[in-house]
Write an enzyme that holds these catalytic residues in place. Sequence first.
Site, PDB file in Angstrom:
ATOM      1  N   GLU A  15       0.834  -1.190   0.000  1.00  0.00           N
ATOM      2  CA  GLU A  15       0.000   0.000   0.000  1.00  0.00           C
ATOM      3  C   GLU A  15       0.875   1.249   0.000  1.00  0.00           C
ATOM      4  O   GLU A  15       1.975   1.255   0.569  1.00  0.00           O
ATOM      5  CB  GLU A  15      -0.926  -0.003   1.229  1.00  0.00           C
ATOM      6  CG  GLU A  15      -2.020  -1.045   1.100  1.00  0.00           C
ATOM      7  CD  GLU A  15      -2.909  -1.179   2.329  1.00  0.00           C
ATOM      8  OE1 GLU A  15      -4.036  -1.656   2.182  1.00  0.00           O
ATOM      9  OE2 GLU A  15      -2.476  -0.812   3.441  1.00  0.00           O
ATOM     10  N   CYS A  49       6.286  -6.623   6.853  1.00  0.00           N
ATOM     11  CA  CYS A  49       7.428  -6.140   7.616  1.00  0.00           C
ATOM     12  C   CYS A  49       7.786  -7.174   8.676  1.00  0.00           C
ATOM     13  O   CYS A  49       6.904  -7.807   9.259  1.00  0.00           O
ATOM     14  CB  CYS A  49       7.107  -4.803   8.286  1.00  0.00           C
ATOM     15  SG  CYS A  49       8.549  -4.101   9.139  1.00  0.00           S
ATOM     16  N   CYS A 104       6.930  -4.221  15.342  1.00  0.00           N
ATOM     17  CA  CYS A 104       6.532  -3.156  16.275  1.00  0.00           C
ATOM     18  C   CYS A 104       5.088  -3.405  16.716  1.00  0.00           C
ATOM     19  O   CYS A 104       4.208  -3.637  15.887  1.00  0.00           O
ATOM     20  CB  CYS A 104       6.655  -1.782  15.616  1.00  0.00           C
ATOM     21  SG  CYS A 104       8.303  -1.466  14.994  1.00  0.00           S
TER      22      CYS A 104
END
Length: 337
Positions: free
Chosen positions: A79, A99, A103
């Site tokens: 995106e 990813c 996180c």
Amino acid sequence: MRQWLKLRGEPTYRAQQILAGVYRSGILSFEALTNVPRSLRLALAGEFYLPEAVVEGVSAAADGTRKLLLRFGDGVAVESVIIADPPRLTLCISSQAGCGMGCRFCATARLGLRRNLRGAEIVAEVLAARRILEPEERLTNIVFMGMGEPLANYENLVEAIEVLTANWGLGFSPRRITVSTVGLLPQMERLVRETSVQLAVSLTAATDKLRSELMPVNRRFPLDALLDVCRRLPLPQRRRVTFEYVLLAGINDDLEEARRLASRLRGVRAKVNLIPFNPFPGAAYQRPTEETVRRFQQELLQCGVPTTVRRSRGLDVQAACGQLALGMHAVPEGAAQ
Ligand code: SF4
């Protein structure tokens, strides 16, 4: 390109025509290069290919932000987000599909890492975004804050930056390109040495205990080491490192934490960009109130740290910071691969 032309006995001025066609006009096939001979077009098509980021969907938010779903030839999707903030028109791009950094406050982390994008695919994102702009619109800034950790895909990132900034490429000033990282130290130092782009570091906590909880990368590169490197970065005069700090209600948003942050940043040419948490379904955190954000900012300012608050853009179409998840907004926590 010049060398390739020379080897084929073609005039080297054709390089300019070819690259202008690819980057300025954004052609999708060498057949469209009608200003070069057909034989050369065929030879180009035989030896090179133009990776296309196909725009599969555009979600427009009430505030004018547009989120693009882009798919590459092998089916992998990413995106990108176009953010209009006149006179700026910023494109936020992805450097990886998914990813692997994990996180805890980020929806992309739940996808896990599918793969790195190649340099040409990163450039293709920009070309794709350009294709859907209104005729009067022009991209002014590029930020690597979409999916992925750009410095975990270093060689491809630098290759893309070269094309984005070259006169023969897209011609962006490096000052209008920002690379955001969780703090991969060796690559951070290289990036500052090898390019002139702006650097943003995602900090989000002022103690190792909390940062390691929120950002697993902190176990590899703890705060002291990270800030030490930031102190030593050979930054040009008057340039500062931007530290992003995602404010999570009740976790890292009290004034004590603001003072701790200011004291840790002593000696670093720093500015802080506060990002009030942008919720996504299944997230374990909440967004602090505007009053809390304002007080946190005031405290940092009083401690002498230049501090801004990032406006959340595109919240209604899940296009804001930390929300990019290919529409998989209800992936249960802990489902990352
Ligand atoms: S915040 Fe950035 S580095 Fe962290 S998981 Fe999300 S996309 Fe990856």
